[in-house]
Design a protein around this motif. Structure first.
Motif, PDB file in Angstrom:
ATOM      1  N   GLY A 189       0.838  -1.197   0.000  1.00 30.03           N
ATOM      2  CA  GLY A 189       0.000   0.000   0.000  1.00 30.03           C
ATOM      3  C   GLY A 189       0.864   1.234   0.000  1.00 30.03           C
ATOM      4  O   GLY A 189       2.095   1.160  -0.091  1.00 30.03           O
ATOM      5  N   PRO A 190       0.268   2.411   0.120  1.00 26.24           N
ATOM      6  CA  PRO A 190       1.044   3.649   0.123  1.00 26.24           C
ATOM      7  C   PRO A 190       1.979   3.727   1.337  1.00 26.24           C
ATOM      8  O   PRO A 190       1.636   3.272   2.432  1.00 26.24           O
ATOM      9  N   TYR A 191       3.142   4.294   1.124  1.00 25.71           N
ATOM     10  CA  TYR A 191       4.080   4.504   2.228  1.00 25.71           C
ATOM     11  C   TYR A 191       3.536   5.596   3.140  1.00 25.71           C
ATOM     12  O   TYR A 191       3.113   6.664   2.688  1.00 25.71           O
ATOM     13  N   SER A 192       3.529   5.345   4.443  1.00 21.06           N
ATOM     14  CA  SER A 192       3.016   6.318   5.402  1.00 21.06           C
ATOM     15  C   SER A 192       4.105   7.332   5.746  1.00 21.06           C
ATOM     16  O   SER A 192       5.220   6.966   6.126  1.00 21.06           O
ATOM     17  N   THR A 193       3.779   8.600   5.627  1.00 16.88           N
ATOM     18  CA  THR A 193       4.729   9.663   5.950  1.00 16.88           C
ATOM     19  C   THR A 193       4.484  10.262   7.337  1.00 16.88           C
ATOM     20  O   THR A 193       5.048  11.296   7.685  1.00 16.88           O
ATOM     21  N   THR A 194       3.662   9.584   8.122  1.00 18.52           N
ATOM     22  CA  THR A 194       3.391  10.054   9.491  1.00 18.52           C
ATOM     23  C   THR A 194       4.642   9.919  10.349  1.00 18.52           C
ATOM     24  O   THR A 194       5.318   8.883  10.318  1.00 18.52           O
ATOM     25  N   LEU A 195       4.975  10.952  11.091  1.00 19.20           N
ATOM     26  CA  LEU A 195       6.122  10.888  11.999  1.00 19.20           C
ATOM     27  C   LEU A 195       5.855   9.851  13.088  1.00 19.20           C
ATOM     28  O   LEU A 195       4.724   9.670  13.529  1.00 19.20           O
ATOM     29  N   ARG A 196       6.908   9.151  13.539  1.00 17.30           N
ATOM     30  CA  ARG A 196       6.711   8.017  14.445  1.00 17.30           C
ATOM     31  C   ARG A 196       7.524   8.122  15.734  1.00 17.30           C
ATOM     32  O   ARG A 196       7.636   7.156  16.477  1.00 17.30           O
ATOM     33  N   GLY A 197       8.101   9.269  15.997  1.00 13.79           N
ATOM     34  CA  GLY A 197       8.777   9.458  17.272  1.00 13.79           C
ATOM     35  C   GLY A 197      10.183   8.916  17.340  1.00 13.79           C
ATOM     36  O   GLY A 197      10.651   8.535  18.416  1.00 13.79           O
ATOM     37  N   SER A 198      10.891   8.891  16.206  1.00 12.93           N
ATOM     38  CA  SER A 198      12.277   8.425  16.256  1.00 12.93           C
ATOM     39  C   SER A 198      13.184   9.453  16.921  1.00 12.93           C
ATOM     40  O   SER A 198      14.258   9.117  17.429  1.00 12.93           O
ATOM     41  N   HIS A 199      12.765  10.716  16.922  1.00 13.49           N
ATOM     42  CA  HIS A 199      13.480  11.782  17.624  1.00 13.49           C
ATOM     43  C   HIS A 199      12.531  12.408  18.644  1.00 13.49           C
ATOM     44  O   HIS A 199      11.440  12.842  18.287  1.00 13.49           O
ATOM     45  N   VAL A 200      12.950  12.461  19.901  1.00 14.99           N
ATOM     46  CA  VAL A 200      12.151  13.113  20.942  1.00 14.99           C
ATOM     47  C   VAL A 200      13.041  14.102  21.686  1.00 14.99           C
ATOM     48  O   VAL A 200      14.103  13.720  22.194  1.00 14.99           O
ATOM     49  N   ASN A 201      12.630  15.353  21.727  1.00 16.70           N
ATOM     50  CA  ASN A 201      13.359  16.375  22.475  1.00 16.70           C
ATOM     51  C   ASN A 201      12.767  16.464  23.879  1.00 16.70           C
ATOM     52  O   ASN A 201      11.719  17.068  24.083  1.00 16.70           O
ATOM     53  N   ASP A 202      13.425  15.836  24.841  1.00 15.69           N
ATOM     54  CA  ASP A 202      12.949  15.786  26.224  1.00 15.69           C
ATOM     55  C   ASP A 202      13.675  16.865  27.024  1.00 15.69           C
ATOM     56  O   ASP A 202      14.758  16.641  27.551  1.00 15.69           O
ATOM     57  N   THR A 203      13.054  18.037  27.136  1.00 13.99           N
ATOM     58  CA  THR A 203      13.714  19.169  27.791  1.00 13.99           C
ATOM     59  C   THR A 203      13.598  19.126  29.313  1.00 13.99           C
ATOM     60  O   THR A 203      14.053  20.046  29.995  1.00 13.99           O
ATOM     61  N   GLU A 204      13.019  18.054  29.852  1.00  9.80           N
ATOM     62  CA  GLU A 204      12.953  17.906  31.303  1.00  9.80           C
ATOM     63  C   GLU A 204      13.935  16.867  31.817  1.00  9.80           C
ATOM     64  O   GLU A 204      14.010  16.620  33.029  1.00  9.80           O
ATOM     65  N   ALA A 205      14.693  16.240  30.922  1.00  7.29           N
ATOM     66  CA  ALA A 205      15.681  15.223  31.313  1.00  7.29           C
ATOM     67  C   ALA A 205      17.079  15.827  31.206  1.00  7.29           C
ATOM     68  O   ALA A 205      17.442  16.389  30.180  1.00  7.29           O
ATOM     69  N   PHE A 206      17.854  15.684  32.270  1.00  5.15           N
ATOM     70  CA  PHE A 206      19.178  16.317  32.295  1.00  5.15           C
ATOM     71  C   PHE A 206      20.291  15.330  32.627  1.00  5.15           C
ATOM     72  O   PHE A 206      21.423  15.734  32.851  1.00  5.15           O
ATOM     73  N   GLU A 207      19.998  14.027  32.645  1.00  7.80           N
ATOM     74  CA  GLU A 207      21.021  13.030  32.912  1.00  7.80           C
ATOM     75  C   GLU A 207      21.404  12.367  31.602  1.00  7.80           C
ATOM     76  O   GLU A 207      20.667  11.539  31.072  1.00  7.80           O
TER      77      GLU A 207
END
Length: 348
Positions: free
Chosen positions: A226-244
């Motif tokens: 079927g058609p390739y899905s171009t929906t973003l899937r969360g491979s990059h997450v900018n977690d600005t509350e994590a500092f470790e």
């Protein structure tokens, strides 16, 4: 829209530009006449997902990565995708590169990428250092500024058996796929894909005798039901509350590898002496064998960077222990742990 009509009709280009598959709407990654806009340099982008999915599919790799600089193009409307669309998205001919990396080497790769990238959807000097990926999920904190502070927070790799994303294992070997420029001449990525220190790792190999990357993407689209899905899937997450920052214990890495990598001044390795004996003593304590070490030649300029990037496990260059180096060494902006003093050469 003439382009939309042309794609829907499937005519007009001839046999040299066939429709090879279908996809959802693909957003523009760059815009003609705009020398600044680069979607993929800001984070996860659909065209990066497509190309890396194709490389992972063709190679059977655990994960695939490509730099964000080469991915561009005006995108395309939902429907048929032609080879000309694929070439517009990645206009330089390139070939598949595969190899095997330990979890430690994967961490080194991602550490560099996230520390150096600017995370802006515009052309910047190091914006292309951000890796697009497939089979992998990472999180980072862009509030941790600076080129070597350690923005990387977490790394997960897709497990082929369970089809779940599992935390990166420092001792596990992972097959990777990328493109030839990453393996061959784009520094420092080429070094990261070629410099291996653990048993079982295989440096990247470029096979330019087979189909190119653009052809692989075309074949991948053809293989889909079927058609390739171009929906973003969360491979990059900018977690600005994590500092470790994410890291592996050095001792675990050394013990799994089976030898320690000691950083020396180049002349020390040839002449031997006190620092060689120190390295042998550490190896004897760890493994019961003083010969289980590898000497790595360093310079005064690169020694702390090489230690930070885990090309060596320990520095034996007679470095002075200072508060600055323990808290924030100026070349890397990170702190380092020092041994007890073993030599006094004067008072400041």
């Amino acid at each position: 829209n003439p382009q939309q009509n042309k794609k829907n009709s499937g005519v007009g280009e001839g046999k040299n530009d066939p429709i090879v598959g279908t996809s959802d709407f693909m957003p523009a990654s760059s815009i003609d006449g705009d020398d600044v806009f680069r979607l993929c340099m800001g984070g996860e982008c659909p065209i990066g997902n497509l190309f890396n999915d194709a490389l992972r599919w063709a190679s059977g790799a655990d994960f695939a990565v490509m730099n964000s600089g080469g991915l561009r193009g005006p995108g395309w409307p939902a429907g048929g995708v032609r080879m000309s669309d694929i070439w517009a998205a990645y206009p330089s001919e390139n070939f598949l590169c595969t190899g095997v990396m330990s979890g430690v080497s994967v961490l080194r790769l991602l550490d560099y990428s996230t520390a150096s990238a600017t995370f802006e959807s515009r052309l910047t000097e190091t914006g292309d250092r951000l890796l697009q990926m497939s089979g992998m999920q990472i999180s980072y904190n862009t509030l941790l500024q600076g080129s070597s502070l350690g923005r990387l927070i977490s790394v997960k790799i897709l497990d082929a058996d369970s089809q779940e994303y599992l935390p990166l294992d420092h001792a596990k070997m992972y097959k990777f796929a990328t493109d030839g420029s990453m393996c061959g001449h784009m520094d420092p990525f080429s070094s990261l894909f070629q410099t291996m220190g653990m048993k079982g790792e295989v440096p990247g190999f470029v096979d330019d005798q087979v189909i190119n990357v653009q052809g692989i993407v075309g074949e991948y689209l053809t293989s889909l039901r079927g058609p390739y899905s171009t929906t973003l899937r969360g491979s990059h997450v900018n977690d600005t509350e994590a500092f470790e920052p994410f890291s592996f214990p050095t001792l675990d890495i050394v013990q799994d590898r089976g030898h320690i990598r000691c950083g020396f001044r180049a002349g020390t390795i040839k002449s031997g002496g006190f620092y060689i004996d120190l390295c042998r003593a550490v190896a004897a304590v760890l493994f019961g064998d003083p010969d289980k070490y590898v000497g790595v030649p360093l310079t005064g300029a690169n020694r702390f960077q090489q230690l930070h990037e885990r090309f060596v496990d320990i520095l034996l260059l007679g470095d002075t222990h200072t508060v600055e180096r323990e808290v924030s060494e100026r070349a890397t902006n990170v702190g380092f742990a020092f041994s007890a003093p073993y030599y006094y050469d004067g008072m400041a």
